[in-house]
Write a protein that holds these residues in place. Sequence first.
Motif, PDB file in Angstrom:
ATOM      1  N   TYR A  19      41.135  32.824  43.858  1.00 20.94           N
ATOM      2  CA  TYR A  19      40.034  33.174  42.960  1.00 20.94           C
ATOM      3  C   TYR A  19      39.097  34.158  43.664  1.00 20.94           C
ATOM      4  CZ  TYR A  19      36.202  32.580  39.653  1.00 20.94           C
ATOM      5  OH  TYR A  19      35.220  32.804  38.717  1.00 20.94           O
ATOM      6  N   TRP A  20      38.813  33.856  44.937  1.00 18.91           N
ATOM      7  CA  TRP A  20      37.897  34.714  45.678  1.00 18.91           C
ATOM      8  C   TRP A  20      38.449  36.128  45.844  1.00 18.91           C
ATOM      9  CZ3 TRP A  20      33.082  34.398  45.939  1.00 18.91           C
ATOM     10  CH2 TRP A  20      32.384  35.262  46.774  1.00 18.91           C
ATOM     11  N   HIS A  21      39.746  36.242  46.103  1.00 21.08           N
ATOM     12  CA  HIS A  21      40.358  37.566  46.250  1.00 21.08           C
ATOM     13  C   HIS A  21      40.304  38.352  44.937  1.00 21.08           C
ATOM     14  CE1 HIS A  21      41.581  36.699  50.252  1.00 21.08           C
ATOM     15  NE2 HIS A  21      42.441  35.760  49.918  1.00 21.08           N
ATOM     16  N   LEU A  22      40.426  37.637  43.806  1.00 24.58           N
ATOM     17  CA  LEU A  22      40.354  38.321  42.509  1.00 24.58           C
ATOM     18  C   LEU A  22      38.962  38.937  42.331  1.00 24.58           C
ATOM     19  CD1 LEU A  22      41.873  38.639  39.567  1.00 24.58           C
ATOM     20  CD2 LEU A  22      39.892  37.267  38.944  1.00 24.58           C
ATOM     21  N   VAL A  23      37.926  38.161  42.714  1.00 27.12           N
ATOM     22  CA  VAL A  23      36.554  38.655  42.644  1.00 27.12           C
ATOM     23  C   VAL A  23      36.425  39.931  43.485  1.00 27.12           C
ATOM     24  CG1 VAL A  23      34.173  38.079  43.276  1.00 27.12           C
ATOM     25  CG2 VAL A  23      35.593  36.367  42.170  1.00 27.12           C
ATOM     26  N   ASP A  24      37.107  39.937  44.623  1.00 25.71           N
ATOM     27  CA  ASP A  24      37.119  41.106  45.505  1.00 25.71           C
ATOM     28  C   ASP A  24      37.802  42.298  44.826  1.00 25.71           C
ATOM     29  OD1 ASP A  24      36.795  42.610  47.788  1.00 25.71           O
ATOM     30  OD2 ASP A  24      38.539  41.788  48.816  1.00 25.71           O
ATOM     31  N   ILE A  25      38.954  42.058  44.210  1.00 24.88           N
ATOM     32  CA  ILE A  25      39.705  43.137  43.550  1.00 24.88           C
ATOM     33  C   ILE A  25      38.882  43.768  42.419  1.00 24.88           C
ATOM     34  CG2 ILE A  25      41.698  43.628  42.066  1.00 24.88           C
ATOM     35  CD1 ILE A  25      43.363  41.822  43.798  1.00 24.88           C
ATOM     36  N   ILE A  26      38.209  42.934  41.625  1.00 32.12           N
ATOM     37  CA  ILE A  26      37.377  43.463  40.526  1.00 32.12           C
ATOM     38  C   ILE A  26      36.316  44.402  41.117  1.00 32.12           C
ATOM     39  CG2 ILE A  26      35.806  42.859  38.615  1.00 32.12           C
ATOM     40  CD1 ILE A  26      38.188  41.233  37.999  1.00 32.12           C
ATOM     41  N   TRP A  27      35.711  43.989  42.225  1.00 32.93           N
ATOM     42  CA  TRP A  27      34.682  44.823  42.846  1.00 32.93           C
ATOM     43  C   TRP A  27      35.283  46.118  43.393  1.00 32.93           C
ATOM     44  CZ3 TRP A  27      29.684  45.174  42.427  1.00 32.93           C
ATOM     45  CH2 TRP A  27      29.004  46.038  43.296  1.00 32.93           C
ATOM     46  N   ILE A  28      36.518  46.062  43.874  1.00 38.58           N
ATOM     47  CA  ILE A  28      37.192  47.256  44.399  1.00 38.58           C
ATOM     48  C   ILE A  28      37.238  48.351  43.320  1.00 38.58           C
ATOM     49  CG2 ILE A  28      39.510  48.134  45.019  1.00 38.58           C
ATOM     50  CD1 ILE A  28      39.826  45.649  46.801  1.00 38.58           C
TER      51      ILE A  28
ATOM     52  N   VAL B 104      45.402  43.702  48.959  1.00 39.71           N
ATOM     53  CA  VAL B 104      44.815  42.370  48.746  1.00 39.71           C
ATOM     54  C   VAL B 104      45.829  41.454  48.052  1.00 39.71           C
ATOM     55  CG1 VAL B 104      42.978  41.077  47.585  1.00 39.71           C
ATOM     56  CG2 VAL B 104      42.440  43.236  48.717  1.00 39.71           C
ATOM     57  N   LEU B 105      46.466  41.960  46.991  1.00 41.14           N
ATOM     58  CA  LEU B 105      47.433  41.149  46.228  1.00 41.14           C
ATOM     59  C   LEU B 105      48.600  40.705  47.100  1.00 41.14           C
ATOM     60  CD1 LEU B 105      47.635  43.112  42.857  1.00 41.14           C
ATOM     61  CD2 LEU B 105      47.022  40.714  43.071  1.00 41.14           C
ATOM     62  N   ASN B 106      49.204  41.657  47.803  1.00 43.26           N
ATOM     63  CA  ASN B 106      50.414  41.338  48.563  1.00 43.26           C
ATOM     64  C   ASN B 106      50.157  40.522  49.816  1.00 43.26           C
ATOM     65  OD1 ASN B 106      52.745  42.344  47.190  1.00 43.26           O
ATOM     66  ND2 ASN B 106      51.861  44.376  47.432  1.00 43.26           N
ATOM     67  N   MET B 107      49.107  40.878  50.562  1.00 41.09           N
ATOM     68  CA  MET B 107      48.887  40.232  51.857  1.00 41.09           C
ATOM     69  C   MET B 107      47.876  39.092  51.799  1.00 41.09           C
ATOM     70  SD  MET B 107      51.138  41.819  53.514  1.00 41.09           S
ATOM     71  CE  MET B 107      50.831  41.227  55.186  1.00 41.09           C
ATOM     72  N   PHE B 108      46.650  39.384  51.342  1.00 44.82           N
ATOM     73  CA  PHE B 108      45.636  38.319  51.284  1.00 44.82           C
ATOM     74  C   PHE B 108      46.035  37.237  50.285  1.00 44.82           C
ATOM     75  CE2 PHE B 108      41.639  40.866  52.817  1.00 44.82           C
ATOM     76  CZ  PHE B 108      42.168  40.881  54.092  1.00 44.82           C
ATOM     77  N   MET B 109      46.605  37.639  49.156  1.00 44.66           N
ATOM     78  CA  MET B 109      46.971  36.664  48.117  1.00 44.66           C
ATOM     79  C   MET B 109      48.430  36.227  48.220  1.00 44.66           C
ATOM     80  SD  MET B 109      44.831  38.408  44.985  1.00 44.66           S
ATOM     81  CE  MET B 109      44.659  37.047  43.828  1.00 44.66           C
ATOM     82  N   HIS B 110      49.126  36.706  49.254  1.00 46.32           N
ATOM     83  CA  HIS B 110      50.493  36.248  49.575  1.00 46.32           C
ATOM     84  C   HIS B 110      51.528  36.547  48.500  1.00 46.32           C
ATOM     85  CE1 HIS B 110      48.584  32.901  52.292  1.00 46.32           C
ATOM     86  NE2 HIS B 110      48.209  34.112  52.630  1.00 46.32           N
TER      87      HIS B 110
ATOM     88  N   ARG C  62      60.004  34.972  43.211  1.00 47.36           N
ATOM     89  CA  ARG C  62      60.082  36.149  42.349  1.00 47.36           C
ATOM     90  C   ARG C  62      59.286  35.962  41.054  1.00 47.36           C
ATOM     91  NH1 ARG C  62      64.827  37.537  39.668  1.00 47.36           N
ATOM     92  NH2 ARG C  62      64.410  39.533  38.704  1.00 47.36           N
ATOM     93  N   THR C  63      59.259  34.730  40.545  1.00 49.95           N
ATOM     94  CA  THR C  63      58.551  34.431  39.294  1.00 49.95           C
ATOM     95  C   THR C  63      57.115  34.977  39.326  1.00 49.95           C
ATOM     96  OG1 THR C  63      59.716  32.341  39.509  1.00 49.95           O
ATOM     97  CG2 THR C  63      58.165  32.537  37.680  1.00 49.95           C
ATOM     98  N   PHE C  64      56.443  34.842  40.466  1.00 48.63           N
ATOM     99  CA  PHE C  64      55.057  35.284  40.592  1.00 48.63           C
ATOM    100  C   PHE C  64      54.929  36.786  40.341  1.00 48.63           C
ATOM    101  CE2 PHE C  64      52.617  31.717  42.488  1.00 48.63           C
ATOM    102  CZ  PHE C  64      53.646  30.812  42.620  1.00 48.63           C
ATOM    103  N   ARG C  65      55.865  37.542  40.924  1.00 50.13           N
ATOM    104  CA  ARG C  65      55.793  38.998  40.775  1.00 50.13           C
ATOM    105  C   ARG C  65      56.131  39.419  39.347  1.00 50.13           C
ATOM    106  NH1 ARG C  65      57.457  38.437  45.978  1.00 50.13           N
ATOM    107  NH2 ARG C  65      59.656  38.375  45.480  1.00 50.13           N
ATOM    108  N   VAL C  66      57.088  38.709  38.732  1.00 51.08           N
ATOM    109  CA  VAL C  66      57.433  39.004  37.337  1.00 51.08           C
ATOM    110  C   VAL C  66      56.205  38.761  36.455  1.00 51.08           C
ATOM    111  CG1 VAL C  66      58.862  38.306  35.378  1.00 51.08           C
ATOM    112  CG2 VAL C  66      59.889  38.502  37.652  1.00 51.08           C
ATOM    113  N   PHE C  67      55.531  37.634  36.680  1.00 49.32           N
ATOM    114  CA  PHE C  67      54.316  37.313  35.910  1.00 49.32           C
ATOM    115  C   PHE C  67      53.254  38.397  36.105  1.00 49.32           C
ATOM    116  CE2 PHE C  67      54.201  32.566  34.701  1.00 49.32           C
ATOM    117  CZ  PHE C  67      55.552  32.570  34.414  1.00 49.32           C
ATOM    118  N   ALA C  68      53.054  38.789  37.370  1.00 47.81           N
ATOM    119  CA  ALA C  68      52.031  39.787  37.679  1.00 47.81           C
ATOM    120  C   ALA C  68      52.350  41.107  36.984  1.00 47.81           C
ATOM    121  CB  ALA C  68      51.927  39.985  39.186  1.00 47.81           C
TER     122      ALA C  68
END
Lengths: 209, 101
Positions: free
Chosen positions: A190-199, B62-68, B74-80
């Motif tokens: 959730y926190w990272h999403l808040v970060d992405i929106i700000w980006i 951020v998506l790939n590294m911080f959010m893993h 694979r399901t996660f990437r398909v959803f995204a």
Amino acid sequence: MSSTSPGVAAGPHAHRDDVGSRLGMWLFLFTELILFGGMFIVYAVYRFTHPEAFHLAAAELDTFVGTVNTIILLTSSLTVAMSITAIQEGRKTFALTLVGMTILLALAFLVNKYFEWGHKFDVGIYPGAPELLAQPQGVILYFGLYFVMTGLHALHVIIGMGVLIYDFEAIRRGTINATSFVRLESGALYWHLVDIIWIFLFPLFYLLH
Amino acid sequence: MDQHTRTPHAETPHKISYGTYVLIWFGLLVLTALTVSLAGIELGRWVIITALVIASVKSLLVLNMFMHLRFEERTFRVFALVALGTLLIFITLTFFDYAFH
């Protein structure tokens, strides 16, 4: 947990499904994406129809404050991401320190926002202000979007802080630990999403010269 | 569920080192510095494009590294992709409506 068979592990957490929990969190984040995405579309349309007024209005924003807040949020994303590695390694105190730092950085972001908005109010820029209503239509639209979008984002920062305080307490009590930390992962997501929106908010509102 | 039982390590998410995180953070700061300094240059139409490209690269980090995301199933990437694709359709259709009025 890791040594037992996945999905249907024996013991006190017989019905635990961490992958399912994370996927649920991601699904929720997608609804947030659509919520903010809709607003970004409104922004794009008004910027397209009122290009000069948007540039004029954006000059009112303080790029320095925006940049500082960007660095604060990026750093808070780093500390919360590192807290997951810390909890995986069973380093409870380090994890608490990192989550604590994230909460303090969130607070710093909000303090900056408070002074930023306060300054805007002082110079007569707030929704419905007579000074603002005397401006061209595009300027009114720009500041309307500015207050709604950064305001909704700030609300997310406040909620994120609440979630992280809850996670901090759970780590302290041991509910979140080296073998069970999906709750911290969800809070971090959730926190990272808040970060992405700000980006995206930052260049679109502050860097429009 | 089938896929779940076929991936034995699904329960233990990938552990990323502190050093990797710090490196990603540093990259994000460099990109921020880049987008701020580019904003001072008169690039005309390219201003918005470069700003959005840099913001997208930052988001991917951020998506790939911080959010893993890249370590998830694979399901996660398909959803995204479905979520981003939906938003992209909204944006494209709105753009065509306004650009060719």
